[in-house]
Design a protein around this motif. Structure first.
Motif, short mmCIF file in Angstrom:
data_model
loop_
_atom_site.label_atom_id
_atom_site.label_comp_id
_atom_site.label_asym_id
_atom_site.label_seq_id
_atom_site.Cartn_x
_atom_site.Cartn_y
_atom_site.Cartn_z
N ALA A 28 0.56 -1.29 -0.01
CA ALA A 28 0.10 0.22 0.19
C ALA A 28 0.63 1.25 0.24
O ALA A 28 1.70 0.92 0.89
N VAL A 41 -3.88 0.38 -3.38
CA VAL A 41 -3.07 -0.67 -2.82
C VAL A 41 -3.35 -1.88 -3.65
O VAL A 41 -4.34 -2.25 -4.58
N TYR A 117 -7.36 -0.77 5.93
CA TYR A 117 -6.50 0.35 6.10
C TYR A 117 -7.53 1.93 5.89
O TYR A 117 -8.71 2.30 6.30
N LEU A 129 -2.37 6.46 3.74
CA LEU A 129 -3.53 5.75 3.95
C LEU A 129 -2.25 5.05 4.62
O LEU A 129 -0.92 5.65 4.89
N LEU A 131 -2.21 1.34 7.32
CA LEU A 131 -2.69 -0.39 7.38
C LEU A 131 -3.22 -0.31 8.83
O LEU A 131 -1.74 -0.14 9.83
#
Length: 135
Positions: A28, A41, A117, A129, A131
């Motif tokens: 990502a 992603v 995310y 973003l 995770l």
């Protein structure tokens, strides 16, 4: 629309390079292309097993899913069961934060894998973003 598709394609190419370089099963990255509102992603996938990735966005006013596609890895002619990469491209729409959940499952079954995310969109629509959960 043409510009968006071109940006998404460039983002996909950059992501493929990042994916190859790090050898990870999940990549990502905030895009490094001309449009900072684009984020993507890329996840390993193998639809020949009956599994596929799906995406659920909590607040689609903040981000939208621009594209969602699968590309099979290169393989010798006639080879079956080859996996590949599933690519999700997101775009920031308005300032704020929200979550997207990506789930890898067979139809009507519990997810085998799940990634959550957190997307943060700035006033300038630049999108990043993080995770926050991986199962």
């Amino acid at each position: 629309m043409k510009k968006l598709l071109m940006i998404a394609g460039l983002a996909a190419a950059v992501c493929a390079l990042v994916f190859t370089a790090c050898g990870s099963s999940s990549v990502a990255a905030a895009s490094q292309v001309a449009d900072p509102s684009i984020t993507f992603v890329v996840l390993d996938s193998n639809p020949t097993t009956g599994y596929s990735w799906t995406c659920s966005i909590k607040d689609s006013n903040i981000i939208s899913l621009v594209s969602d596609n699968y590309t099979q890895d290169e393989a010798p002619a006639g080879m079956t069961g080859v996996g590949g990469k599933h690519r999700f491209v997101f775009q920031g729409k308005k300032a704020g934060s929200t979550e997207a959940t990506l789930s890898y499952a067979r139809a009507n079954q519990k997810a085998q894998q799940k990634r959550v995310y957190k997307f943060t969109v700035g006033q300038d629509l630049s999108t990043s973003l993080e995770l926050t959960s991986a199962e």
